[in-house]
Design an enzyme around this catalytic site. Structure first.
Site, PDB file in Angstrom:
ATOM      1  CG  ASP A   1      -8.875  -1.782 -22.606  1.00 17.06           C
ATOM      2  OD1 ASP A   1      -8.479  -3.006 -22.234  1.00 17.06           O
ATOM      3  OD2 ASP A   1      -7.955  -0.950 -22.545  1.00 17.06           O
TER       4      ASP A   1
ATOM      5  N   PRO B   1       0.756  -1.250  -0.097  1.00 18.26           N
ATOM      6  CG  PRO B   1       0.019  -1.076   2.075  1.00 18.26           C
ATOM      7  CD  PRO B   1       0.505  -2.027   1.029  1.00 18.26           C
TER       8      PRO B   1
ATOM      9  NE  ARG C   1      -7.321  -6.868 -20.661  1.00 12.63           N
ATOM     10  CZ  ARG C   1      -7.457  -5.495 -21.282  1.00 12.63           C
ATOM     11  NH1 ARG C   1      -6.701  -4.571 -21.239  1.00 12.63           N
ATOM     12  NH2 ARG C   1      -8.465  -5.660 -22.062  1.00 12.63           N
TER      13      ARG C   1
ATOM     14  CD  GLU D   1       2.524  -4.354  10.310  1.00 15.43           C
ATOM     15  OE1 GLU D   1       1.418  -4.805  10.775  1.00 15.43           O
ATOM     16  OE2 GLU D   1       2.527  -3.202  10.050  1.00 15.43           O
TER      17      GLU D   1
HETATM   18  N1  LIG Z   1      -3.010  -1.666  -2.000  1.00 14.19           N
HETATM   19  C1  LIG Z   1      -2.060  -2.841  -2.217  1.00 14.19           C
HETATM   20  O1  LIG Z   1      -1.537  -2.722  -3.444  1.00 14.19           O
HETATM   21  C2  LIG Z   1      -1.596  -3.517  -1.426  1.00 14.19           C
HETATM   22  C3  LIG Z   1      -0.618  -4.577  -1.544  1.00 14.19           C
HETATM   23  C4  LIG Z   1      -0.760  -5.130  -0.160  1.00 14.19           C
HETATM   24  N2  LIG Z   1      -1.675  -4.624   0.642  1.00 14.19           N
HETATM   25  O2  LIG Z   1      -2.172  -3.528  -0.008  1.00 14.19           O
END
Ligand SMILES: NC(=O)c1ccno1
Length: 243
Positions: free
Chosen positions: A173, A88, A158, A115
């Site tokens: 697309d 993330p 793809r 983590e």
């Molecule tokens: N948002 C993401 O890509 C992600 C990967 C692992 N956790 O969240």
């Protein structure tokens, strides 16, 4: 293209053997190998994580285990390979990313859990001359990287020649021209008193193209105005700007 995925949950990646991607592998358009990270543990508990230095919640994945895994999966030496770590905290994964990666010979995905992976694993890979991309599929947190890998592998695969039945599909697309794709219709002409727009049944290709462009502009303006702002100055002609 060869894709390697290292994970503690190999079965999470089973969908890569299904449907379009499974057929691409069977046809030799794509090679996918999934590796169980625990293969590179040496203790009876097959431990892959440990407590974080500095304290805090959760556990961090151990560098020794990842280091041995990547030494084997991504050996040192000149190789056109890219190591991808879903997180993330990464840069956004977009259609532009997918298009760029579709030209790679090898992609290796490292699925973190807990983590995350000890930072030194990425530093070591970069020091070995490996391109390392930490990428996010969206502003939310998953339990691990596996689901993000499924998303990214499908978005990339793809685009490989021969994978999609009709290459125009990828060319037309959403995001192909910087806009969201507009609405689509098929038979019957009327369904629950809802009719297909007349222009789509009229056979006038120029009028159909204009109608589709107008709907794409409207949808993009409504849902993703940021994409319009990101278009190059000459991307919209006078007819576009009149929508
Ligand atoms: N948002 C993401 O890509 C992600 C990967 C692992 N956790 O969240």
């Amino acid at each position: 293209m060869r894709i390697d995925v290292v994970t503690i949950f190999p079965a999470y990646l089973d969908p890569l053997r299904e449907a379009l991607l499974g057929r691409a592998v069977e046809r030799g358009l794509l090679e996918i190998a999934v590796h169980d990270l625990r293969r590179w543990t040496h203790d009876v508990h097959q431990a892959v994580d440990d407590a974080p230095y500095g304290g805090g919640p959760g556990m961090v994945m151990r560098p020794q285990v990842w280091g041995e895994a990547l030494d084997e999966v991504l050996p040192a030496g000149p190789q056109p390979a890219r190591l991808v770590v879903p997180t993330p905290a990464g840069r956004p994964f977009t259609q532009t990313t997918a298009r760029a990666w579709a030209d790679e010979q090898r992609l290796v995905f490292a699925c973190g859990r807990y983590e995350g992976i000890d930072e030194r694993v990425l530093l070591d890979a970069r020091a070995r001359g490996i391109e390392v991309d930490e990428v996010s599929i969206g502003d939310y947190v998953l339990v691990g990287g596996e689901v993000a890998v499924l998303v990214m592998v499908e978005a990339v695969a793809r685009l490989l020649p021969g994978v999609l039945g009709n290459p125009r599909s990828a060319a037309e697309d959403s995001f192909s021209d910087g806009l969201l794709e507009g609405p689509s219709y098929t038979r019957p002409e009327t369904w629950r008193e809802l009719a297909v727009p007349d222009v789509l049944r009229g056979g006038n290709h120029a009028a159909i193209a204009r109608w589709r462009r107008d709907r794409a502009l409207e949808r993009t303006r409504d849902r993703r105005p940021d994409l319009l702002d990101a278009l190059p100055p000459d991307a919209l002609d006078a007819a576009d700007r009149a929508v």
